[in-house]
Motif scaffolding. Structure first.
Motif, PDB file in Angstrom:
ATOM      1  N   ARG A 196      10.840   3.655   3.486  1.00  0.00           N
ATOM      2  CA  ARG A 196       9.821   3.670   4.534  1.00  0.00           C
ATOM      3  C   ARG A 196       8.701   4.665   4.255  1.00  0.00           C
ATOM      4  O   ARG A 196       7.646   4.571   4.854  1.00  0.00           O
ATOM      5  N   ARG A 197       8.935   5.628   3.391  1.00  0.00           N
ATOM      6  CA  ARG A 197       7.915   6.636   3.170  1.00  0.00           C
ATOM      7  C   ARG A 197       6.914   6.146   2.134  1.00  0.00           C
ATOM      8  O   ARG A 197       7.287   5.754   1.033  1.00  0.00           O
ATOM      9  N   PRO A 198       5.617   6.210   2.444  1.00  0.00           N
ATOM     10  CA  PRO A 198       4.618   5.713   1.484  1.00  0.00           C
ATOM     11  C   PRO A 198       4.649   6.466   0.158  1.00  0.00           C
ATOM     12  O   PRO A 198       4.360   5.868  -0.885  1.00  0.00           O
ATOM     13  N   GLU A 199       5.007   7.722   0.152  1.00  0.00           N
ATOM     14  CA  GLU A 199       5.000   8.493  -1.101  1.00  0.00           C
ATOM     15  C   GLU A 199       6.086   8.032  -2.063  1.00  0.00           C
ATOM     16  O   GLU A 199       6.099   8.435  -3.226  1.00  0.00           O
ATOM     17  N   GLU A 200       6.986   7.181  -1.596  1.00  0.00           N
ATOM     18  CA  GLU A 200       8.030   6.657  -2.479  1.00  0.00           C
ATOM     19  C   GLU A 200       7.623   5.341  -3.152  1.00  0.00           C
ATOM     20  O   GLU A 200       8.421   4.753  -3.881  1.00  0.00           O
ATOM     21  N   TYR A 201       6.404   4.909  -2.901  1.00  0.00           N
ATOM     22  CA  TYR A 201       5.886   3.704  -3.547  1.00  0.00           C
ATOM     23  C   TYR A 201       4.829   4.111  -4.571  1.00  0.00           C
ATOM     24  O   TYR A 201       3.903   4.851  -4.244  1.00  0.00           O
ATOM     25  N   GLY A 202       4.956   3.603  -5.775  1.00  0.00           N
ATOM     26  CA  GLY A 202       4.055   4.025  -6.840  1.00  0.00           C
ATOM     27  C   GLY A 202       2.912   3.074  -7.130  1.00  0.00           C
ATOM     28  O   GLY A 202       1.965   3.441  -7.811  1.00  0.00           O
ATOM     29  N   THR A 203       2.994   1.847  -6.621  1.00  0.00           N
ATOM     30  CA  THR A 203       1.972   0.850  -6.903  1.00  0.00           C
ATOM     31  C   THR A 203       1.408   0.330  -5.590  1.00  0.00           C
ATOM     32  O   THR A 203       2.184  -0.062  -4.707  1.00  0.00           O
ATOM     33  N   TRP A 204       0.086   0.320  -5.495  1.00  0.00           N
ATOM     34  CA  TRP A 204      -0.594  -0.060  -4.253  1.00  0.00           C
ATOM     35  C   TRP A 204      -1.708  -1.044  -4.532  1.00  0.00           C
ATOM     36  O   TRP A 204      -2.368  -0.984  -5.587  1.00  0.00           O
ATOM     37  N   GLY A 205      -1.949  -1.911  -3.549  1.00  0.00           N
ATOM     38  CA  GLY A 205      -3.139  -2.739  -3.586  1.00  0.00           C
ATOM     39  C   GLY A 205      -4.317  -1.990  -2.982  1.00  0.00           C
ATOM     40  O   GLY A 205      -4.195  -0.829  -2.570  1.00  0.00           O
ATOM     41  N   GLN A 206      -5.444  -2.689  -2.901  1.00  0.00           N
ATOM     42  CA  GLN A 206      -6.671  -2.048  -2.428  1.00  0.00           C
ATOM     43  C   GLN A 206      -6.804  -2.093  -0.915  1.00  0.00           C
ATOM     44  O   GLN A 206      -7.658  -1.414  -0.346  1.00  0.00           O
ATOM     45  N   GLY A 207      -5.983  -2.895  -0.254  1.00  0.00           N
ATOM     46  CA  GLY A 207      -6.002  -2.975   1.200  1.00  0.00           C
ATOM     47  C   GLY A 207      -6.850  -4.112   1.721  1.00  0.00           C
ATOM     48  O   GLY A 207      -7.780  -4.578   1.055  1.00  0.00           O
TER      49      GLY A 207
END
Length: 123
Positions: free
Chosen positions: A105-116
């Motif tokens: 659930r924590r965003p800092e535990e995700y390493g790959t993101w889209g642009q939104g």
């Protein structure tokens, strides 16, 4: 490694419906748990929903349970967030994120993101 691109946002009236799409590139899409997060102006990025690598177990923040549904199609490298009964407080930029292994659930535990993609709920 995967790269993520979100689409499907827009302006909708309260009570309306949107379906967000997260398109992934790369051959290892099924190795990643996926999460949807949102961020309103001046606020921290907030967990919305997550789905396991297989598409089985899912997790939702309480405020969207019963209204939002997360799903994925590993054959097509796609993930979705179906949003029904939208409320003005759902207004935010929505992000898709990926991480190896289990959902978190924590965003800092995700390493790959889209642009939104922007979602605005307003009459």
């Amino acid at each position: 490694q995967v790269q993520l691109v979100e689409s499907g946002g827009g302006l909708v009236q309260p009570g309306g419906t949107l379906r967000l799409v997260c398109a992934a590139s790369g051959r290892t899409f099924s190795s990643y748990a996926l999460g949807w997060f949102r961020q309103a102006p001046g606020e921290a990025r907030q967990f919305v929903a997550a789905i396991s690598r297989s598409g089985g177990p899912t997790d939702y923040v309480d405020s969207v349970k019963g209204r939002f549904t997360i799903s994925r199609d590993n054959a097509q490298n796609l993930a979705y967030l179906q949003m029904n009964s939208l409320k003005p407080e759902d207004t935010a930029v929505y992000y898709c994120a990926a991480r190896p292994g289990l959902t978190r659930r924590r965003p800092e535990e995700y390493g790959t993101w889209g642009q939104g993609t922007q979602v605005t709920v307003s009459s």
